[in-house]
Write a protein that holds these residues in place. Structure first.
Motif, short mmCIF file in Angstrom:
data_model
loop_
_atom_site.label_atom_id
_atom_site.label_comp_id
_atom_site.label_asym_id
_atom_site.label_seq_id
_atom_site.Cartn_x
_atom_site.Cartn_y
_atom_site.Cartn_z
N GLN A 169 32.85 52.67 30.62
CA GLN A 169 33.09 51.54 31.51
C GLN A 169 33.48 52.05 32.91
O GLN A 169 33.85 53.20 33.09
CB GLN A 169 34.22 50.66 30.96
N TYR A 170 33.39 51.15 33.87
CA TYR A 170 33.71 51.51 35.25
C TYR A 170 35.19 51.81 35.40
O TYR A 170 36.05 51.08 34.89
CB TYR A 170 33.33 50.38 36.20
N SER A 171 35.49 52.86 36.13
CA SER A 171 36.87 53.19 36.47
C SER A 171 37.31 52.34 37.66
O SER A 171 36.47 51.75 38.38
CB SER A 171 37.00 54.67 36.82
N TRP A 196 27.78 47.28 31.05
CA TRP A 196 28.95 47.08 31.89
C TRP A 196 28.56 46.72 33.32
O TRP A 196 27.47 47.04 33.77
CB TRP A 196 29.81 48.35 31.90
N PHE A 197 29.48 46.04 34.00
CA PHE A 197 29.22 45.68 35.40
C PHE A 197 30.44 46.01 36.26
O PHE A 197 31.58 46.05 35.78
CB PHE A 197 28.89 44.19 35.53
N ALA A 198 30.18 46.24 37.53
CA ALA A 198 31.22 46.32 38.55
C ALA A 198 30.75 45.45 39.70
O ALA A 198 29.65 45.65 40.22
CB ALA A 198 31.45 47.75 39.02
N ALA A 199 31.57 44.47 40.08
CA ALA A 199 31.13 43.49 41.06
C ALA A 199 32.14 43.36 42.19
O ALA A 199 33.33 43.64 42.02
CB ALA A 199 30.91 42.12 40.40
N ALA A 200 31.66 42.91 43.33
CA ALA A 200 32.52 42.61 44.47
C ALA A 200 31.86 41.51 45.28
O ALA A 200 30.63 41.44 45.36
CB ALA A 200 32.75 43.85 45.33
N SER A 201 32.68 40.64 45.87
CA SER A 201 32.14 39.52 46.62
C SER A 201 32.09 39.83 48.10
O SER A 201 32.71 40.77 48.59
CB SER A 201 32.96 38.25 46.36
N ARG A 245 36.62 44.43 32.01
CA ARG A 245 37.98 44.21 31.52
C ARG A 245 38.71 43.13 32.31
O ARG A 245 39.76 42.64 31.87
CB ARG A 245 38.78 45.51 31.53
N THR A 246 38.16 42.74 33.46
CA THR A 246 38.73 41.64 34.22
C THR A 246 38.48 40.31 33.51
O THR A 246 39.29 39.39 33.60
CB THR A 246 38.12 41.57 35.63
N VAL A 247 37.35 40.21 32.82
CA VAL A 247 36.90 38.90 32.33
C VAL A 247 36.76 38.80 30.82
O VAL A 247 36.56 37.69 30.29
CB VAL A 247 35.53 38.54 32.97
#
Length: 373
Positions: free
Chosen positions: A146-148, A120-125, A95-97
């Protein structure tokens, strides 16, 4: 196993990969198990343009198809960097992108992800080095929710541990650990590496580490201590905490100041889990904690992770602060980061608000005060 147990298991796997790059696929799989997902992708890019990807075993087929046919159509990747800078936390998800309509109809979802059982994906840098940008992206099945926000924050927590591990792991890759063995690779590194056993006694130190002894660090009774009496107690407590609980949140870096005008030294702490046993090293097998020490180069890029940890910023905010604080204009900083000038200025306003300053010259002064310039 509950979430806490899975999280601890993943952290231990991540730190085991620090001294054995071949263990990264296993570590990425352990990260995915924390949220009951398919697998994890680790991507990194260097300032020189080189890049690489490691994936969990379950994602190998999807990754091959992605590289061959789909990467040019991935709206998530194209938008992720820019929009990630606008997030208030160190994490992003679909939902960010993408809009709801794009998630229903865009080919990257309908023709690539779903046929591979993904959705779905959940990402962090992460920032393991000033010249290296890294991201972990956990992949979930399309028929799952989807990721919470809570799950995204969990992935961001794991990314901090990945960052710590990569700080050593990528340097070992550069030193060609697979050719000469781990100990030989450590000897080639310009970053100081001290090893401590479970009782805090010194097990190893490479040449770069030995060069720092007598300056900001000392060895007394086979134990590593800060030379400054004022910094000694907190330094020792950090070591004791991580020896007692290797899965604890990564501590802030310690900046040890020189008494003779030398550049300060940034010290990081990296737990291990019997690391090096697979490399044929008894020394590493007995090592429970690695202490990484590196001089702060006054004319070198500022490490965004240090700014993040010491100033309470997100990593995106810290990257902007590092470049603006080094004297670049917002326009030039935007070009270096691959984002728009408007986004850079938006993030810079957040940095100013968080740090209580209002202009670039004050940011430079603030970094000088932290011994980062």
């Amino acid at each position: 196993m509950d979430v806490t147990g899975l999280f601890d298991e993943a952290v231990r796997a991540v730190y085991a990969a620090a001294t054995d790059p071949y263990l990264w696929p296993r570590a990425l799989d352990a990260i995915a198990r924390c949220t009951g997902d398919v697998g994890t992708v680790l991507m990194w890019k260097r300032d020189d343009g080189s890049f690489g990807t490691i994936v969990s075993p379950a994602l190998e087929a999807a990754q091959a198809a992605y590289v061959a046919d789909w990467w040019q159509q991935d709206i998530r990747a194209f938008r992720g960097v820019e929009r990630g800078y606008l997030e208030l936390i160190d994490g992003a998800t679909d939902r960010t992108v993408a809009s709801d309509e794009e998630m229903r109809s865009h080919p990257i979802y309908t023709d690539f992800l779903i046929p591979h059982g993904l959705g779905w994906f959940a990402a962090a840098s992460a920032s393991p080095d000033p010249s290296l940008y890294a991201v972990i992206s956990v992949q979930r099945r399309h028929d799952h929710p989807q990721y919470s926000d809570e799950e995204v924050r969990l992935v961001a927590r794991l990314a901090r541990h990945v960052e710590q591990s990569l700080r050593l792991s990528m340097r070992l890759v550069d030193a060609e650990v697979t050719r000469g063995g781990l100990i030989e690779a450590l000897s080639k590194m310009t970053i100081g590496v001290f090893g401590l056993d479970s009782s805090g006694r010194l097990t190893l130190s490479n040449e770069a580490a030995q060069a720092l002894l007598g300056r900001e660090l000392l060895v007394q009774d086979h134990r590593l201590i800060a030379k400054s009496v004022g910094e000694r107690a907190e330094f020792a407590q950090t070591i004791r905490t991580l020896l007692d609980d290797p899965t604890a949140e990564p501590p802030k870096p310690r900046i040890l100041h020189s008494t003779n005008g030398d550049a300060p030294v940034v010290v990081r702490f990296l737990p291990t889990t019997g690391a090096g046993a697979g490399q044929g090293s008894d020394l590493l097998a007995r090592t429970s904690l690695l202490v990484l020490a590196l001089e702060v180069g006054r004319n070198e890029p500022i490490d965004p992770s240090i700014i993040r940890d010491l100033m309470g910023l997100t990593l995106a905010e810290a990257r902007v602060a590092a470049l603006i604080g080094s004297g670049l204009s917002p326009r030039l900083a935007a070009g270096r980061l691959g984002i728009t000038e408007e986004t850079t200025r938006t993030v810079l306003k957040r940095v100013f608000a968080k740090t209580g300053i209002s202009r670039q010259s004050e940011l430079v002064a603030l970094l000088v005060g932290l011994a980062l310039r």
